[in-house]
Design a protein around this motif. Structure first.
Motif, PDB file in Angstrom:
ATOM      1  N   ARG A  33      10.312   1.805   5.331  1.00  0.00           N
ATOM      2  CA  ARG A  33      11.055   1.427   6.540  1.00  0.00           C
ATOM      3  C   ARG A  33      12.502   1.872   6.486  1.00  0.00           C
ATOM      4  N   GLU A  34      13.064   2.043   5.270  1.00  0.00           N
ATOM      5  CA  GLU A  34      14.429   2.561   5.155  1.00  0.00           C
ATOM      6  C   GLU A  34      14.551   3.965   5.746  1.00  0.00           C
ATOM      7  N   TYR A  35      13.439   4.666   5.807  1.00  0.00           N
ATOM      8  CA  TYR A  35      13.416   6.018   6.380  1.00  0.00           C
ATOM      9  C   TYR A  35      12.781   6.036   7.773  1.00  0.00           C
ATOM     10  N   ASP A  36      12.687   4.847   8.371  1.00  0.00           N
ATOM     11  CA  ASP A  36      12.104   4.709   9.714  1.00  0.00           C
ATOM     12  C   ASP A  36      10.644   5.155   9.747  1.00  0.00           C
ATOM     13  N   ILE A  37       9.928   4.875   8.672  1.00  0.00           N
ATOM     14  CA  ILE A  37       8.486   5.171   8.574  1.00  0.00           C
ATOM     15  C   ILE A  37       7.753   3.837   8.519  1.00  0.00           C
ATOM     16  N   ARG A  38       6.839   3.625   9.444  1.00  0.00           N
ATOM     17  CA  ARG A  38       6.132   2.345   9.526  1.00  0.00           C
ATOM     18  C   ARG A  38       4.636   2.569   9.635  1.00  0.00           C
ATOM     19  N   SER A  39       3.888   1.618   9.090  1.00  0.00           N
ATOM     20  CA  SER A  39       2.434   1.699   9.192  1.00  0.00           C
ATOM     21  C   SER A  39       1.993   1.283  10.590  1.00  0.00           C
ATOM     22  N   GLY A  92     -10.067  11.997  17.206  1.00  0.00           N
ATOM     23  CA  GLY A  92      -9.885  13.166  18.049  1.00  0.00           C
ATOM     24  C   GLY A  92      -9.674  14.433  17.273  1.00  0.00           C
ATOM     25  N   GLN A  93      -9.545  14.332  15.900  1.00  0.00           N
ATOM     26  CA  GLN A  93      -9.380  15.528  15.098  1.00  0.00           C
ATOM     27  C   GLN A  93     -10.574  15.641  14.155  1.00  0.00           C
ATOM     28  N   ARG A  94     -10.938  16.879  13.862  1.00  0.00           N
ATOM     29  CA  ARG A  94     -12.116  17.108  13.029  1.00  0.00           C
ATOM     30  C   ARG A  94     -11.817  16.718  11.586  1.00  0.00           C
ATOM     31  N   GLY A  95     -12.885  16.204  10.891  1.00  0.00           N
ATOM     32  CA  GLY A  95     -12.706  15.873   9.489  1.00  0.00           C
ATOM     33  C   GLY A  95     -13.787  14.921   9.048  1.00  0.00           C
ATOM     34  N   THR A  96     -13.753  14.581   7.765  1.00  0.00           N
ATOM     35  CA  THR A  96     -14.728  13.643   7.214  1.00  0.00           C
ATOM     36  C   THR A  96     -14.089  12.306   6.995  1.00  0.00           C
ATOM     37  N   ALA A  97     -14.921  11.323   6.806  1.00  0.00           N
ATOM     38  CA  ALA A  97     -14.412   9.966   6.575  1.00  0.00           C
ATOM     39  C   ALA A  97     -15.318   9.255   5.595  1.00  0.00           C
ATOM     40  N   SER A  98     -15.463   9.848   4.447  1.00  0.00           N
ATOM     41  CA  SER A  98     -16.414   9.309   3.481  1.00  0.00           C
ATOM     42  C   SER A  98     -15.847   8.135   2.722  1.00  0.00           C
ATOM     43  N   ASN A  99     -14.493   8.057   2.608  1.00  0.00           N
ATOM     44  CA  ASN A  99     -13.878   6.995   1.822  1.00  0.00           C
ATOM     45  C   ASN A  99     -12.957   6.169   2.719  1.00  0.00           C
ATOM     46  N   ARG A 100     -13.509   5.219   3.401  1.00  0.00           N
ATOM     47  CA  ARG A 100     -12.704   4.425   4.319  1.00  0.00           C
ATOM     48  C   ARG A 100     -12.133   3.222   3.581  1.00  0.00           C
ATOM     49  N   GLY A 101     -11.007   2.752   4.093  1.00  0.00           N
ATOM     50  CA  GLY A 101     -10.406   1.571   3.495  1.00  0.00           C
ATOM     51  C   GLY A 101      -9.504   0.901   4.491  1.00  0.00           C
ATOM     52  N   THR A 102      -9.139  -0.291   4.199  1.00  0.00           N
ATOM     53  CA  THR A 102      -8.205  -1.043   5.031  1.00  0.00           C
ATOM     54  C   THR A 102      -7.123  -1.617   4.164  1.00  0.00           C
ATOM     55  N   ALA A 103      -6.038  -2.010   4.804  1.00  0.00           N
ATOM     56  CA  ALA A 103      -4.947  -2.640   4.094  1.00  0.00           C
ATOM     57  C   ALA A 103      -4.319  -3.689   4.998  1.00  0.00           C
ATOM     58  N   THR A 111      -3.553   2.881   4.263  1.00  0.00           N
ATOM     59  CA  THR A 111      -2.599   2.408   3.265  1.00  0.00           C
ATOM     60  C   THR A 111      -3.248   2.258   1.896  1.00  0.00           C
ATOM     61  N   VAL A 112      -4.469   1.726   1.859  1.00  0.00           N
ATOM     62  CA  VAL A 112      -5.123   1.516   0.576  1.00  0.00           C
ATOM     63  C   VAL A 112      -5.380   2.843  -0.124  1.00  0.00           C
ATOM     64  N   THR A 113      -5.727   3.875   0.627  1.00  0.00           N
ATOM     65  CA  THR A 113      -5.973   5.183   0.020  1.00  0.00           C
ATOM     66  C   THR A 113      -4.673   5.811  -0.467  1.00  0.00           C
ATOM     67  N   LEU A 114      -3.622   5.677   0.327  1.00  0.00           N
ATOM     68  CA  LEU A 114      -2.322   6.206  -0.079  1.00  0.00           C
ATOM     69  C   LEU A 114      -1.862   5.538  -1.377  1.00  0.00           C
ATOM     70  N   LEU A 115      -2.025   4.226  -1.475  1.00  0.00           N
ATOM     71  CA  LEU A 115      -1.630   3.524  -2.694  1.00  0.00           C
ATOM     72  C   LEU A 115      -2.468   3.955  -3.885  1.00  0.00           C
ATOM     73  N   GLY A 122       1.680  -3.305  -9.864  1.00  0.00           N
ATOM     74  CA  GLY A 122       1.888  -1.959  -9.361  1.00  0.00           C
ATOM     75  C   GLY A 122       2.438  -1.987  -7.944  1.00  0.00           C
ATOM     76  N   LEU A 123       2.581  -0.819  -7.365  1.00  0.00           N
ATOM     77  CA  LEU A 123       3.089  -0.709  -6.005  1.00  0.00           C
ATOM     78  C   LEU A 123       2.105  -1.357  -5.036  1.00  0.00           C
ATOM     79  N   THR A 124       2.598  -2.253  -4.199  1.00  0.00           N
ATOM     80  CA  THR A 124       1.759  -2.946  -3.229  1.00  0.00           C
ATOM     81  C   THR A 124       2.037  -2.425  -1.828  1.00  0.00           C
ATOM     82  N   ALA A 125       1.165  -2.795  -0.905  1.00  0.00           N
ATOM     83  CA  ALA A 125       1.351  -2.379   0.485  1.00  0.00           C
ATOM     84  C   ALA A 125       2.669  -2.904   1.045  1.00  0.00           C
TER      85      ALA A 125
END
Length: 409
Positions: free
Chosen positions: A333-339, A398-409, A300-304, A322-325
């Protein structure tokens, strides 16, 4: 033995057809409009002509289209167009400074045509106290949407009709709830070499009212036919509801009007689509797609961060901070999308969103974004210069990729 010339059986052969020529009446109405007003396009002139004509057959329609006459500045001819509309429409009812109660009580089964100049007094920032009138204009687009009022004197609930065609003139856009139900005419100032005849109420209105009477006699004679008409429409859904009375009138008139009416529908609805500002909710969906790129998940923090990094997007100033979490979650949630808690390949967990949860909403509300780019990955939009965001880095376990910029929200 043959019948004498005046026998009823031969009357159709001996007397000329005295029915009004609908196409000629529409031509005359269009000529009157363009004599006094410079309209932005031939299609706009045809659309206003058909809207005015349709006002004379309101009992036949299931929907009452609005006519929105808007301009970016003063002196663009919107009030003059409203003057000519008033002179030629069915039973004009001017609502300037009218109380809501007076307007409601003026609507019957055969309603007047409502005309509102300076519509910012109803919809603009100084519109406090006009909630009832706004409600009428929103509800009155469709039949069988009465207002309910309790009469304390009789102890009964009263149903008040709201169905009526309405023309509104003002500076700037009207609310989406109005323009979505309207034929929208975007007026502009006269350019060099453009001129119109001056309109004088006492001198010119009587002839225009006679034209209105001719239109009434023509259309009122065929209300049952008009009510049953199901014309082929070049648009769908609410646009079809709004434009159907105009198309029906054009088909009833014949001549060149059926083709011109459909050309006007396509031209003005395309113009409305081009000029419509999408809601912040749909804008957020589209911007989330850009932020995700091809990554299957983002914290969430990266998306924001990515949403607020776009200098042309509203998210950095969406509220004091600004836009908060929390705000992001409420909208999505109006579009049935949840974290959810997502575990990434480096073993860390963070609150975030999965790209797969957005795909249905993207397809439904911003399908234009589904067109694949000419180069690169299918879901990565093209950017200019240094505006391209950094590569998303958080992925589902389980999927390949990097994780150099981790964050939490």
């Amino acid at each position: 033995m043959t019948n004498p010339p005046d026998h009823p059986g031969d009357r159709s052969m001996t007397q000329p057809d005295t029915r009004p020529d609908g196409a000629a009446l529409l031509d005359a109405l269009r000529d009157a409009l363009t004599r006094y007003v410079i309209l932005p396009s031939p299609e706009a002139a045809d659309a206003v002509t058909l809207w005015i004509a349709a006002s004379h057959a309101q009992p036949a329609w299931a929907h009452a289209p609005r006519l929105v006459i808007r301009a970016p500045e003063k002196r663009c001819g919107k009030s003059r167009l409203l003057d000519v509309t008033e002179a030629t429409c069915h039973d004009p009812f001017i609502t300037v400074n009218s109380s809501s109660a007076a307007v409601y009580r003026s609507i019957s089964e055969d309603p007047p045509t409502m005309l509102v100049d300076e519509a910012d007094t109803i919809f603009g920032p100084k519109a406090d106290g006009n909630e009832d009138l706004r409600g009428l204009l929103n509800a009155g687009h469709q039949r069988n949407r009465p207002a309910k009022r309790y009469d304390a004197n009789t102890g009964r609930v009263e149903s008040i009709p709201t169905f009526a065609m309405a023309a509104l003139a003002g500076i700037g856009a009207m609310p989406d709830t109005i323009e979505d139900r309207a034929v929208v005419i975007r007026m502009r100032r006269r350019g060099p070499g453009e001129s119109v005849a001056p309109y004088r109420h006492r001198r010119d209105r009587p002839a225009l009212r006679q034209l209105a009477e001719d239109l009434r006699l023509w259309l009122r004679a065929d209300l049952e036919t008009l009510e049953k008409a199901e014309p082929p429409m070049p648009v769908e859904d609410r646009a079809a509801d709004t434009w159907e009375p105009l198309i029906t009138v054009a088909d009833h008139a014949g001549g060149t009007w059926p083709d011109r009416a459909r050309a006007a529908v396509l031209a003005l609805t395309a113009e409305a689509d081009d000029n419509t500002e999408i809601s912040n909710r749909v804008r957020l969906l589209a911007d989330c797609r850009t932020a995700f790129g091809t990554d299957p998940a983002l914290a969430t923090v990266t998306l924001l961060e990515r949403l607020k990094a776009d200098p042309e997007a509203p998210w950095a100033d969406y509220g004091p901070n600004g836009l908060t979490a929390m705000k992001l979650g409420v909208i999505l949630r109006e579009y049935d999308i949840r974290s959810a808690n997502i575990r990434f390949t480096d073993g860390t967990q963070a609150k975030g969103y999965q790209r797969a949860d957005f795909t249905d909403a993207w397809a439904r509300y911003c399908p234009a974004l589904d067109t694949p780019p000419t180069t690169g990955n299918a879901d990565i939009p093209l950017f200019e210069g240094g505006s391209r965001p950094s590569r998303p880095s958080l992925v589902i376990a389980g999927q390949r990729g990097t994780a150099s910029n981790r964050g939490t929200a």
